[in-house]
Write an enzyme that holds these catalytic residues in place. Structure first.
Site, short mmCIF file in Angstrom:
data_model
loop_
_atom_site.label_atom_id
_atom_site.label_comp_id
_atom_site.label_asym_id
_atom_site.label_seq_id
_atom_site.Cartn_x
_atom_site.Cartn_y
_atom_site.Cartn_z
N LYS A 11 -5.59 0.01 17.94
CA LYS A 11 -6.51 0.04 19.09
C LYS A 11 -6.68 -1.34 19.70
O LYS A 11 -6.76 -1.48 20.92
CB LYS A 11 -7.87 0.59 18.68
CG LYS A 11 -7.83 2.08 18.39
CD LYS A 11 -9.23 2.66 18.26
CE LYS A 11 -9.16 4.15 17.92
NZ LYS A 11 -10.47 4.69 17.55
N LYS A 55 0.71 17.42 18.72
CA LYS A 55 -0.58 17.92 18.23
C LYS A 55 -1.56 18.14 19.39
O LYS A 55 -1.59 17.35 20.32
CB LYS A 55 -1.12 16.84 17.29
CG LYS A 55 -2.14 17.29 16.30
CD LYS A 55 -2.40 16.16 15.30
CE LYS A 55 -3.89 15.91 15.24
NZ LYS A 55 -4.29 14.76 14.50
N LYS A 63 -7.44 15.61 22.36
CA LYS A 63 -8.29 15.39 23.54
C LYS A 63 -7.73 14.30 24.43
O LYS A 63 -8.08 14.20 25.60
CB LYS A 63 -9.72 15.06 23.12
CG LYS A 63 -9.85 13.75 22.35
CD LYS A 63 -11.29 13.33 22.23
CE LYS A 63 -11.38 11.90 21.75
NZ LYS A 63 -11.55 11.73 20.33
#
Ligand code: TRP
Length: 333
Positions: A114, A197, A200
């Site tokens: 990240k 997969k 979101k």
């Protein structure tokens, strides 16, 4: 015999859970509450590690709690609460930051990924200390098992290391938790890109079934899901990833086996099959969505339910925190 204690948390970072979250985690949490002493919380403090919009954070926290309850996490059986309602999380978080090595924390792959994406100047220090807060979340409750996805394995390993280190330096204070990696028997993939997969963060939501989305929209997404070559309804992930994914969804929700589904659709085409899956998904989600929307309508009641959960959680958390302080040599208050 006392029940084993289970704890898990979920970040309030989406407007709705999707079918992958539901089948991969929430459904298993619901099952665990029957024979375990269960603590589930919304990790609203963890959500602050990326820049958030206050109105959105508030809404998503309540939406996440409502969906958990609507999906069957029963506040009478489980302790359901918001992380920010129990101050001991931050307090033990600091202790865990003092237990962890800088290098050790620097090796967390989620942080590395990240922070690499946003660059160090735009990466919050909180993103770095995130795993130590997570360790505190777990250790406060003396959890035996922590059901999480594979992506959280390293954070649970760190938690175990920190607990063991603390116990050996200052005396037994924490239960060392076991990871309980959810191997979603049902791995749900994106409807438009059935080799990836369901997530979101997909580029388009066309392939993502959201629990709170309207039945019409979800039915449409299934009916317009990616069509494989050929026409037979047969489970074959390499040749027919789209149909296979829909079969997995059908099986998870209907309880039919893959073989039974293949048999039922022998001689029928993809169109019939998609229609049947759409119907199953819509009918399965209908009561969950209705219950979640009902809970969200009475916000005061929902918040009171979460406060009651936090009151129960605090009793356990405060006891661990005070033992921790004592064992560290902090003078009693
Ligand atoms: N980091 C977890 C996730 O993103 C959420 C989380 C926070 C959590 N604290 C936790 C999970 C404690 C399990 C236990 O999925």
């Amino acid at each position: 015999m006392t029940r084993k204690r289970v704890l898990s948390g979920i970040q309030p970072t989406a407007d709705s859970f999707h079918l992958g979250n539901y089948l991969g985690a929430v459904q298993q949490w619901v099952a665990l509450q029957e024979d375990h002493d269960v603590f589930f919380f919304i990790a609203d403090l963890h959500a602050l590690t990326i820049e958030t919009d206050p109105a959105l954070l508030r809404k998503r926290s309540l939406v996440s709690a409502a969906q958990l309850i609507a999906s069957g996490v029963d506040p009478e059986k489980s302790t359901v609460f918001l992380q920010s309602h129990v101050a001991a999380h931050n307090q033990l978080g600091w202790i865990m930051e003092c237990m962890a090595g800088f290098g050790e924390a620097s090796r967390m792959t989620q942080f590395k990924d990240k922070s690499q994406k946003s660059g160090t100047d735009r990466t919050a220090v909180g993103l770095f200390t995130y795993p130590m807060l997570q360790a505190a979340d777990i250790l406060l409750y003396q959890a035996d098992r922590v059901p999480v996805g594979e992506d959280q394995r390293q954070h649970i390993e760190l938690t175990r290391d920190l607990a063991g280190r603390f116990n050996s330096r200052y005396g037994k204070t924490f239960q060392v938790p076991e990871p309980h990696i959810l191997k979603s028997g049902a791995k749900i993939n994106d409807l438009q890109d059935p080799t990836a997969k369901m997530s979101k963060s997909a580029e388009s939501m066309q392939g993502v079934i959201e629990i709170l989305d309207s039945p019409e929209s979800n039915a449409k997404k299934i009916k317009s899901s990616m069509t494989d070559a050929g026409r037979e309804v047969r489970f074959d992930q390499a040749e027919k990833p789209g149909v296979s994914n829909l079969m997995t969804i059908h099986s998870a929700l209907s309880g039919s086996t893959i073989a039974e589904i293949e048999k039922a659709f022998e001689g029928k085409g993809y169109g019939d099959f998609k229609g049947a899956v759409a119907e199953i998904v819509v009918e399965y989600l209908r009561p969950i969505r209705a219950k979640a929307l009902e809970l969200l309508e009475d916000e005061a009641f929902l918040i009171q339910t979460l406060r009651n959960g936090a009151d129960k959680a605090r009793v356990v958390a405060e006891k661990t925190l005070s033992d921790t302080y004592k064992n560290l040599g902090l003078v009693e208050r």
